[in-house]
Design an enzyme around this catalytic site. Structure first.
Site, PDB file in Angstrom:
ATOM      1  CB  SER A 161      -0.870   0.004   1.259  1.00 52.66           C
ATOM      2  OG  SER A 161      -1.523   1.239   1.407  1.00 52.66           O
ATOM      3  CE1 TYR A 208      -4.345  -2.120   5.328  1.00 51.72           C
ATOM      4  CE2 TYR A 208      -3.752   0.145   4.751  1.00 51.72           C
ATOM      5  CZ  TYR A 208      -4.034  -1.160   4.373  1.00 51.72           C
ATOM      6  OH  TYR A 208      -3.981  -1.502   3.038  1.00 51.72           O
ATOM      7  CE  LYS A 266      -1.758  -4.157   3.531  1.00 59.43           C
ATOM      8  NZ  LYS A 266      -1.950  -5.457   2.889  1.00 59.43           N
TER       9      LYS A 266
HETATM   10  P1  NAD Z   1     -11.100  -6.984   0.822  1.00 59.43           P
HETATM   11  O1  NAD Z   1     -11.432  -6.868   2.265  1.00 59.43           O
HETATM   12  O2  NAD Z   1     -12.188  -6.790  -0.165  1.00 59.43           O
HETATM   13  O3  NAD Z   1     -10.423  -8.408   0.528  1.00 59.43           O
HETATM   14  C1  NAD Z   1      -9.631  -9.074   1.477  1.00 59.43           C
HETATM   15  C2  NAD Z   1     -10.118 -10.513   1.548  1.00 59.43           C
HETATM   16  O4  NAD Z   1      -9.326 -11.221   2.495  1.00 59.43           O
HETATM   17  C3  NAD Z   1     -11.559 -10.636   2.023  1.00 59.43           C
HETATM   18  O5  NAD Z   1     -12.288 -11.429   1.108  1.00 59.43           O
HETATM   19  C4  NAD Z   1     -11.472 -11.291   3.397  1.00 59.43           C
HETATM   20  O6  NAD Z   1     -12.579 -12.132   3.639  1.00 59.43           O
HETATM   21  C5  NAD Z   1     -10.162 -12.040   3.279  1.00 59.43           C
HETATM   22  N1  NAD Z   1      -9.435 -12.240   4.548  1.00 59.43           N
HETATM   23  C6  NAD Z   1      -9.127 -11.315   5.484  1.00 59.43           C
HETATM   24  N2  NAD Z   1      -8.420 -11.869   6.470  1.00 59.43           N
HETATM   25  C7  NAD Z   1      -8.264 -13.184   6.151  1.00 59.43           C
HETATM   26  C8  NAD Z   1      -7.621 -14.278   6.777  1.00 59.43           C
HETATM   27  N3  NAD Z   1      -7.016 -14.155   7.964  1.00 59.43           N
HETATM   28  N4  NAD Z   1      -7.661 -15.499   6.163  1.00 59.43           N
HETATM   29  C9  NAD Z   1      -8.284 -15.645   4.971  1.00 59.43           C
HETATM   30  N5  NAD Z   1      -8.911 -14.635   4.344  1.00 59.43           N
HETATM   31  C10 NAD Z   1      -8.900 -13.417   4.922  1.00 59.43           C
HETATM   32  O7  NAD Z   1      -9.903  -5.977   0.543  1.00 59.43           O
HETATM   33  P2  NAD Z   1      -9.277  -5.522  -0.834  1.00 59.43           P
HETATM   34  O8  NAD Z   1      -9.661  -4.110  -1.061  1.00 59.43           O
HETATM   35  O9  NAD Z   1      -9.550  -6.530  -1.871  1.00 59.43           O
HETATM   36  O10 NAD Z   1      -7.738  -5.518  -0.425  1.00 59.43           O
HETATM   37  C11 NAD Z   1      -6.893  -6.624  -0.698  1.00 59.43           C
HETATM   38  C12 NAD Z   1      -5.517  -6.334  -0.151  1.00 59.43           C
HETATM   39  O11 NAD Z   1      -5.032  -5.135  -0.744  1.00 59.43           O
HETATM   40  C13 NAD Z   1      -5.479  -6.092   1.371  1.00 59.43           C
HETATM   41  O12 NAD Z   1      -4.324  -6.691   1.877  1.00 59.43           O
HETATM   42  C14 NAD Z   1      -5.404  -4.587   1.489  1.00 59.43           C
HETATM   43  O13 NAD Z   1      -4.752  -4.182   2.649  1.00 59.43           O
HETATM   44  C15 NAD Z   1      -4.593  -4.222   0.252  1.00 59.43           C
HETATM   45  N6  NAD Z   1      -4.841  -2.840  -0.186  1.00 59.43           N
HETATM   46  C16 NAD Z   1      -6.109  -2.459  -0.502  1.00 59.43           C
HETATM   47  C17 NAD Z   1      -6.343  -1.133  -0.888  1.00 59.43           C
HETATM   48  C18 NAD Z   1      -7.745  -0.689  -1.239  1.00 59.43           C
HETATM   49  O14 NAD Z   1      -7.969   0.507  -1.327  1.00 59.43           O
HETATM   50  N7  NAD Z   1      -8.702  -1.576  -1.450  1.00 59.43           N
HETATM   51  C19 NAD Z   1      -5.293  -0.218  -0.966  1.00 59.43           C
HETATM   52  C20 NAD Z   1      -4.007  -0.659  -0.652  1.00 59.43           C
HETATM   53  C21 NAD Z   1      -3.795  -1.992  -0.263  1.00 59.43           C
HETATM   54  C1  UD1 Z   2      -7.469   5.579   2.667  1.00 57.68           C
HETATM   55  C2  UD1 Z   2      -6.447   5.251   3.713  1.00 57.68           C
HETATM   56  C3  UD1 Z   2      -5.302   4.502   3.056  1.00 57.68           C
HETATM   57  C4  UD1 Z   2      -5.829   3.239   2.359  1.00 57.68           C
HETATM   58  C5  UD1 Z   2      -6.904   3.667   1.365  1.00 57.68           C
HETATM   59  C6  UD1 Z   2      -7.551   2.489   0.705  1.00 57.68           C
HETATM   60  C7  UD1 Z   2      -6.723   7.025   5.402  1.00 57.68           C
HETATM   61  C8  UD1 Z   2      -6.090   8.201   6.053  1.00 57.68           C
HETATM   62  N1  UD1 Z   2      -6.032   6.473   4.378  1.00 57.68           N
HETATM   63  O1  UD1 Z   2      -6.834   6.374   1.695  1.00 57.68           O
HETATM   64  O2  UD1 Z   2      -4.335   4.137   4.020  1.00 57.68           O
HETATM   65  O3  UD1 Z   2      -4.773   2.566   1.685  1.00 57.68           O
HETATM   66  O4  UD1 Z   2      -7.927   4.402   2.045  1.00 57.68           O
HETATM   67  O5  UD1 Z   2      -8.319   1.765   1.591  1.00 57.68           O
HETATM   68  O6  UD1 Z   2      -7.786   6.594   5.769  1.00 57.68           O
HETATM   69  N2  UD1 Z   2     -13.021  11.874   1.265  1.00 57.68           N
HETATM   70  C9  UD1 Z   2     -14.059  12.758   1.457  1.00 57.68           C
HETATM   71  N3  UD1 Z   2     -15.241  12.271   1.938  1.00 57.68           N
HETATM   72  C10 UD1 Z   2     -15.431  10.947   2.216  1.00 57.68           C
HETATM   73  C11 UD1 Z   2     -14.355  10.042   2.012  1.00 57.68           C
HETATM   74  C12 UD1 Z   2     -13.163  10.548   1.558  1.00 57.68           C
HETATM   75  O7  UD1 Z   2     -13.922  13.954   1.213  1.00 57.68           O
HETATM   76  O8  UD1 Z   2     -16.526  10.567   2.671  1.00 57.68           O
HETATM   77  C13 UD1 Z   2     -11.739  12.378   0.712  1.00 57.68           C
HETATM   78  C14 UD1 Z   2     -10.548  12.158   1.626  1.00 57.68           C
HETATM   79  O9  UD1 Z   2     -10.386  13.255   2.503  1.00 57.68           O
HETATM   80  C15 UD1 Z   2      -9.417  12.034   0.594  1.00 57.68           C
HETATM   81  C16 UD1 Z   2     -10.087  11.393  -0.612  1.00 57.68           C
HETATM   82  O10 UD1 Z   2     -11.484  11.638  -0.459  1.00 57.68           O
HETATM   83  O11 UD1 Z   2      -8.951  13.308   0.211  1.00 57.68           O
HETATM   84  C17 UD1 Z   2      -9.856   9.892  -0.692  1.00 57.68           C
HETATM   85  O12 UD1 Z   2     -10.220   9.292   0.531  1.00 57.68           O
HETATM   86  P1  UD1 Z   2     -10.288   7.701   0.722  1.00 57.68           P
HETATM   87  O13 UD1 Z   2     -11.073   7.100  -0.389  1.00 57.68           O
HETATM   88  O14 UD1 Z   2     -10.729   7.429   2.120  1.00 57.68           O
HETATM   89  O15 UD1 Z   2      -8.793   7.227   0.501  1.00 57.68           O
HETATM   90  P2  UD1 Z   2      -7.431   7.708   1.233  1.00 57.68           P
HETATM   91  O16 UD1 Z   2      -7.705   8.559   2.396  1.00 57.68           O
HETATM   92  O17 UD1 Z   2      -6.521   8.253   0.190  1.00 57.68           O
END
Ligand code: NAD
Ligand code: UD1
Length: 352
Positions: free
Chosen positions: A133, A157, A161
């Site tokens: 991330s 969180y 990572k």
């Molecule tokens: P998500 O929650 O939709 O998917 C994660 C999946 O992992 C879920 O289906 C959950 O049931 C499963 N899971 C959680 N803990 C588990 C465990 N102990 N054993 C087996 N399964 C388990 O999340 P996502 O958005 O698909 O994210 C996937 C990965 O990417 C995560 O590691 C997250 O931290 C990382 N990530 C996501 C974002 C984002 O914005 N979505 C951004 C940066 C990094």
């Molecule tokens: C957040 C997490 C980041 C994580 C990512 C994906 C924080 C501080 N950071 O990123 O670690 O990897 O989600 O899960 O939480 N916003 C609004 N109104 C809302 C929601 C968001 O104005 O209701 C704005 C936020 O202030 C930001 C932008 O939209 O400027 C994006 O927000 P968001 O989607 O939550 O992502 P991040 O904060 O970038």
């Protein structure tokens, strides 16, 4: 229309493969000809995803409902399905919640990864793609963020990572056979073009895009824009939103590359383009044909003004770049949002 065809690593296990990002990666891998095992405890996903993946690809992936900390089940899965590479998505990801329940986050994310690595060691599988991330960059010291930017974390969180990345670097230093890439995602948004799979958070969404989608669907009254006094062109926060299908293709591109690159690497997956909250609001209104009611409220604690990637390394190393624009990100989100409102969602894709 598969973008990548890969003949290395036929059998791939996706921990957390039923979740938002994992399910899109599964689609891309199945379409490229891989055999895919989804290993997920369904703590943040539902079994219906399996049917939808089959509807899209015409192939039913293998599904194992279990926790990555269940060592025996995991070992059996790796062995029984002759797994050659692992993509590790499983984890908890809500930043706010991680501050309330830090031990749950360390137990699930860090302990879970240790369990996975132990199982991989025993099975002599040493190819791993890890869901990293941009949270590991902490408060940006310069923009755009490249992989050389100093690492830190501002919440539990992000620290999980960071710990996992450090662990993976130590592991790779201990044994040169490991091929590991930490893909550092920026802000994944959007859905598969069919509208069948996408991001469907439980309860009130924390993230911008799913929140906007629910406002437009009439499930939430209005968007709260967190601050309009940032040093950005319109005063609202700027982020690097990346289409989840581009992200998925980045994972597929990492496999043939990893086969030739022993070691442990970090690569950004972003577009390099930042958009403000108000630009996202306007883009969603244009893609959905509906206004997005919003009000400006104070800043959210912990938010930074701007965060976007330098995606150059992904281009140079993986030959990958994001191809889909903001309109596609919003239009696919809206299509998925409409789809989850329909009972028939699991039996047919809806028209645009
Ligand atoms: P998500 O929650 O939709 O998917 C994660 C999946 O992992 C879920 O289906 C959950 O049931 C499963 N899971 C959680 N803990 C588990 C465990 N102990 N054993 C087996 N399964 C388990 O999340 P996502 O958005 O698909 O994210 C996937 C990965 O990417 C995560 O590691 C997250 O931290 C990382 N990530 C996501 C974002 C984002 O914005 N979505 C951004 C940066 C990094
Ligand atoms: C957040 C997490 C980041 C994580 C990512 C994906 C924080 C501080 N950071 O990123 O670690 O990897 O989600 O899960 O939480 N916003 C609004 N109104 C809302 C929601 C968001 O104005 O209701 C704005 C936020 O202030 C930001 C932008 O939209 O400027 C994006 O927000 P968001 O989607 O939550 O992502 P991040 O904060 O970038």
């Amino acid at each position: 229309m598969p973008v990548y065809k890969s003949d290395c690593f036929v059998n791939i296990l996706l921990t957390g493969g039923m979740g938002y990002i994992g399910s899109h990666v599964a689609v891309v891998l199945l379409q490229a000809g891989h055999r895919v095992v989804l290993y997920d405890n369904l703590s943040n996903s539902d079994a219906g995803v399996l049917v939808r993946i089959e509807q899209i690809t015409g192939k039913m992936p293998i599904f194992i409902q279990a926790d990555i900390r269940a060592a025996e089940t995991l070992a059996d899965a790796l062995k029984q399905h002759a797994v050659e590479a692992v993509m590790h998505f499983a984890g908890l990801k809500a930043v706010g919640e991680s501050a309330q329940k830090p031990i749950e986050y360390y137990a699930n994310n860090v302990e879970g990864t240790i369990s996975l690595l132990e199982a991989m060691c025993k099975a002599e599988i040493r190819t791993l793609v890890f869901s990293g991330s941009a949270a590991v960059y902490g408060e940006p010291q310069y923009l755009p963020l490249d992989e050389m930017h100093p690492l830190s974390a501002t919440n539990p969180y992000g620290r999980t990572k960071l710990h996992i990345e450090e662990m993976l670097r130590d592991l790779s230093a201990s044994n040169p056979l490991w091929c590991i890439v930490c893909l550092r995602y920026f802000n994944p948004v959007g859905a598969h073009e069919s509208g069948l799979i996408g991001e469907n958070p439980v309860g009130i969404p924390n993230n911008l895009m799913p929140y906007i989608a629910r406002v437009v669907a009439g499930e939430l009254k209005e968007l709260s824009v967190f601050g309009n006094d940032y040093p950005t062109p319109d005063g609202t926060g700027v982020r690097d939103y990346i289409h989840v299908m581009d992200l998925a293709e980045g994972h597929a591109a990492s496999l043939p590359w990893l086969a030739e690159h022993p070691g442990c690497y970090a690569i950004n997956l972003g577009t390099g383009q930042g958009y403000s909250v108000l630009e996202m609001v306007a883009a969603f209104a244009s893609a959905s044909g509906h206004a997005v009611p919003f009000q400006i409220v104070p800043r959210r604690t912990g938010d930074v003004a701007a965060c976007y990637a330098n995606p150059g390394k992904a281009g140079r190393e993986l030959g990958w770049r994001a191809r889909r624009g903001l309109f596609d990100m919003c239009a696919s989100t809206w299509k998925f949002q409409r789809c989850i409102g329909l009972e028939s969602c699991t039996s047919r894709a809806i028209s645009p």
